[in-house]
Write a protein that holds these residues in place. Structure first.
Motif, PDB file in Angstrom:
ATOM      1  N   LEU A  55       4.382  21.391 -21.359  1.00 17.45           N
ATOM      2  CA  LEU A  55       3.829  21.810 -22.646  1.00 17.45           C
ATOM      3  C   LEU A  55       4.819  21.542 -23.780  1.00 17.45           C
ATOM      4  N   ALA A  56       6.113  21.725 -23.510  1.00 18.61           N
ATOM      5  CA  ALA A  56       7.134  21.418 -24.523  1.00 18.61           C
ATOM      6  C   ALA A  56       7.057  19.951 -24.924  1.00 18.61           C
ATOM      7  N   VAL A  57       6.927  19.080 -23.934  1.00 18.60           N
ATOM      8  CA  VAL A  57       6.845  17.643 -24.204  1.00 18.60           C
ATOM      9  C   VAL A  57       5.549  17.306 -24.944  1.00 18.60           C
ATOM     10  N   ALA A  58       4.452  17.935 -24.530  1.00 17.22           N
ATOM     11  CA  ALA A  58       3.153  17.674 -25.174  1.00 17.22           C
ATOM     12  C   ALA A  58       3.164  18.075 -26.648  1.00 17.22           C
ATOM     13  N   ILE A  59       3.778  19.230 -26.953  1.00 16.75           N
ATOM     14  CA  ILE A  59       3.864  19.672 -28.355  1.00 16.75           C
ATOM     15  C   ILE A  59       4.714  18.699 -29.165  1.00 16.75           C
TER      16      ILE A  59
ATOM     17  N   THR B 100       8.387  15.646 -36.217  1.00 15.14           N
ATOM     18  CA  THR B 100       9.705  16.276 -36.357  1.00 15.14           C
ATOM     19  C   THR B 100       9.920  17.432 -35.381  1.00 15.14           C
ATOM     20  N   ILE B 101       9.076  17.502 -34.349  1.00 15.21           N
ATOM     21  CA  ILE B 101       9.290  18.482 -33.283  1.00 15.21           C
ATOM     22  C   ILE B 101       9.710  17.728 -32.024  1.00 15.21           C
ATOM     23  N   TYR B 102      10.745  18.231 -31.378  1.00 19.18           N
ATOM     24  CA  TYR B 102      11.316  17.587 -30.192  1.00 19.18           C
ATOM     25  C   TYR B 102      11.308  18.571 -29.023  1.00 19.18           C
ATOM     26  N   ALA B 103      11.675  18.085 -27.842  1.00 20.94           N
ATOM     27  CA  ALA B 103      11.651  18.929 -26.649  1.00 20.94           C
ATOM     28  C   ALA B 103      12.980  18.887 -25.919  1.00 20.94           C
ATOM     29  N   ALA B 104      13.262  19.996 -25.217  1.00 22.18           N
ATOM     30  CA  ALA B 104      14.362  20.059 -24.255  1.00 22.18           C
ATOM     31  C   ALA B 104      13.743  20.452 -22.923  1.00 22.18           C
TER      32      ALA B 104
ATOM     33  N   PRO C 120      11.062   9.582 -25.166  1.00 23.81           N
ATOM     34  CA  PRO C 120      11.667   9.439 -26.507  1.00 23.81           C
ATOM     35  C   PRO C 120      11.754  10.731 -27.323  1.00 23.81           C
ATOM     36  N   LYS C 121      10.955  11.738 -26.997  1.00 19.49           N
ATOM     37  CA  LYS C 121      11.000  12.993 -27.753  1.00 19.49           C
ATOM     38  C   LYS C 121      11.831  14.077 -27.057  1.00 19.49           C
ATOM     39  N   VAL C 122      12.389  13.776 -25.896  1.00 21.53           N
ATOM     40  CA  VAL C 122      13.263  14.737 -25.198  1.00 21.53           C
ATOM     41  C   VAL C 122      14.698  14.494 -25.641  1.00 21.53           C
ATOM     42  N   VAL C 123      15.353  15.554 -26.160  1.00 22.93           N
ATOM     43  CA  VAL C 123      16.665  15.380 -26.782  1.00 22.93           C
ATOM     44  C   VAL C 123      17.788  16.184 -26.119  1.00 22.93           C
ATOM     45  N   ALA C 124      17.464  16.990 -25.101  1.00 23.71           N
ATOM     46  CA  ALA C 124      18.508  17.799 -24.448  1.00 23.71           C
ATOM     47  C   ALA C 124      18.022  18.249 -23.076  1.00 23.71           C
ATOM     48  N   ILE C 125      18.974  18.633 -22.232  1.00 17.36           N
ATOM     49  CA  ILE C 125      18.677  19.222 -20.935  1.00 17.36           C
ATOM     50  C   ILE C 125      18.963  20.718 -21.022  1.00 17.36           C
TER      51      ILE C 125
END
Length: 255
Positions: free
Chosen positions: A45-49, A55-59, A85-90
């Motif tokens: 869901l984080a990735v989908a949002i 300007t919203i990214y996911a971890a 491409p929208k995932v910016v952290a673990i």
């Protein structure tokens, strides 16, 4: 311009009004957000949002409370998603000694595995810490987490540990508790953290800042966190907002 570096828009508390909540944040000047996924339900869901908003990214990571549930397949899944491409952290990852669902040794093992994964994919990490500061610092040092650095999310410890975190390339992120009237520790941290290592967040729907304490938190309220820190540091809130946004963009590699 504000950057909420840690928000759970993927939480069930936002099921009914997620789009409206996001719009309120944009209207309040919150331009950037990172939605943090931490288990099988919240990660996709984080990735989908993040995919829905520029300007919203996911971890993506695994929460220590649920460490006992994580499998090798889950770790492989997180690694695959790190290439999105929208995932910016673990993360968020770390240790939580408040709840007793997952034994400490399992939490530590899962924590170490995620640090190693982050180093493998060269991404910053987001640290969840509850009543486990010394063990967290020891593991971060042992695993040479300074290679990727990251965030001490919703930092809730004394100033004494800040330097150890900074020395490992970690930013200090403050949320709602800095606005609580009797919360001296985060206020002291807010005054002393170097500006180029400071971030702000909400951790919404949790930890709503004063005067909304006890209610559902939301990303628009990160403005209240910025205002409190600016007041404590005796500086202009616009300047503080710009600096913390710039820090977030730099850490997450957002162009």
């Amino acid at each position: 311009m504000l950057f909420d570096t840690h928000v759970h828009l993927n939480a069930r508390q936002f099921e009914e009004d997620r789009e409206e909540t996001i719009q309120r944040a944009f209207d309040a000047g919150v331009h950037y957000m990172v939605v943090v996924g931490f288990d099988r339900e919240t990660i996709p869901l984080a990735v989908a949002i993040a995919e829905q908003y520029d300007t919203i990214y996911a971890a993506v990571g695994w929460h220590p409370v649920d460490a006992i549930d994580m499998t090798e397949k889950d770790l492989e899944w997180i690694e695959e998603l790190s290439a999105h491409p929208k995932v910016v952290a673990i993360g968020e990852m770390g240790l939580d000694y408040h709840w007793d669902k997952s034994p400490k040794d399992i939490q530590k093992e899962v924590f170490r595995k995620q640090i190693r994964l982050a180093k493998k994919v060269n991404m910053p990490i987001i640290i969840h810490n509850r009543e486990a500061t010394e063990d967290i610092i020891e593991i971060l040092q042992d695993e040479n987490a300074a290679e990727v650095g990251g965030i001490m999310h919703c930092y809730n410890d004394s100033v004494d540990y800040v330097e150890a975190c900074l020395n490992m390339n970690f930013y200090i992120s403050l949320g709602g508790p800095v606005t609580f009237k009797n919360a001296q520790q985060p206020k002291e941290v807010a005054k002393q953290v170097p500006l180029d290592k400071l971030l702000i967040e909400t951790d919404a729907p949790y930890l709503a800042p004063h005067p909304n304490r006890g209610k559902r938190n939301e990303p628009a309220y990160v403005k209240l966190v910025a205002e409190q820190i600016a007041k404590l540091r005796e500086m202009d809130v616009k300047e503080l907002s710009e600096i913390t946004t710039r820090n977030g963009l730099s850490l997450f590699g957002i162009k």
